[in-house]
Design an enzyme around this catalytic site. Structure first.
Site, PDB file in Angstrom:
ATOM      1  N   VAL A  49      -8.062-175.818  19.105  1.00 47.73           N
ATOM      2  CA  VAL A  49      -6.790-174.994  18.999  1.00 47.73           C
ATOM      3  C   VAL A  49      -5.971-175.439  18.088  1.00 47.73           C
ATOM      4  CG1 VAL A  49      -5.187-173.728  20.354  1.00 47.73           C
ATOM      5  CG2 VAL A  49      -7.440-173.985  21.257  1.00 47.73           C
ATOM      6  N   GLU A  50      -5.454-176.553  18.077  1.00 42.83           N
ATOM      7  CA  GLU A  50      -4.502-177.039  17.299  1.00 42.83           C
ATOM      8  C   GLU A  50      -4.661-177.230  15.845  1.00 42.83           C
ATOM      9  OE1 GLU A  50      -1.287-177.410  18.055  1.00 42.83           O
ATOM     10  OE2 GLU A  50      -1.299-177.504  20.137  1.00 42.83           O
ATOM     11  N   SER A  51      -5.732-177.818  15.483  1.00 41.88           N
ATOM     12  CA  SER A  51      -5.980-178.021  14.050  1.00 41.88           C
ATOM     13  C   SER A  51      -7.383-177.828  13.621  1.00 41.88           C
ATOM     14  CB  SER A  51      -5.709-179.414  13.886  1.00 41.88           C
ATOM     15  OG  SER A  51      -6.615-180.157  14.401  1.00 41.88           O
TER      16      SER A  51
END
Length: 177
Positions: free
Chosen positions: A88-90
């Site tokens: 999700v983040e990167s």
């Protein structure tokens, strides 16, 4: 608007948690490896196909899985949750930088480096980023008395909202569980 780790995108920052500062400092200074090599290898093989969507090179993929497993276990986290958070983040981009300035795969805010006395740390270094990110997530999980959704919201700086934890839990369910 809040960004990752509770830091406002404006110039106003939240007070730094002294306990979390110490946890990060200790995690950076005390590294170790897998406790049970066989279990780790079984886990690596079971996750590598899903990671292939994000990391094409098989050697790089296995290396990254080993690093994530090691960092998650060291922080006493489920590696699958860490994988979902990173997705999700990167999308597993170690050079990712958010609009708020968060860096690396786990999107860690750079102010933490100075807070723990490690201004030279490179948050695009995979192991450094994983150590910071996993330590921060574990701290928020402890603070939330084990409530993962609350810990994820705190990690993202969206405490009281559930869009971010929902995204991580959806990624976990679809790819890493």
């Amino acid at each position: 608007m809040l960004s990752h780790l509770g830091v406002a995108e404006s110039t106003t920052a939240q007070p730094v948690d002294d306990e979390l500062r110490e946890l990060l400092k200790n995690a950076i200074e005390n590294s170790d490896s897998f406790e049970d090599r066989f279990d780790a290898e079984v886990w690596l093989v079971s996750k590598q196909d899903n990671l292939a969507k994000f990391v094409k090179d098989p050697e790089e993929r296995m290396d990254l899985l080993q690093r994530i497993h090691r960092a998650a276990r060291r922080a006493d986290l489920q590696p699958e949750i860490v994988l979902a958070l990173i997705e999700v983040e990167s999308h597993f981009n170690r050079f990712a930088i958010s609009s708020a300035g968060a860096q690396g795969m786990m999107q860690v805010m750079p102010f933490w480096k100075n807070e723990i006395g490690h201004p030279e740390d490179n948050l695009t270094d995979i192991d450094t980023n994983l150590t910071y990110g996993c330590t921060i997530l574990k701290h928020y999980l402890n603070k939330a008395n084990g409530r993962l959704v609350e810990a994820l919201a705190r990690y993202n700086g969206s405490y009281g909202q559930y869009w971010y934890p929902r995204r991580v839990m959806d990624a976990w369910e679809r790819h890493w569980r």
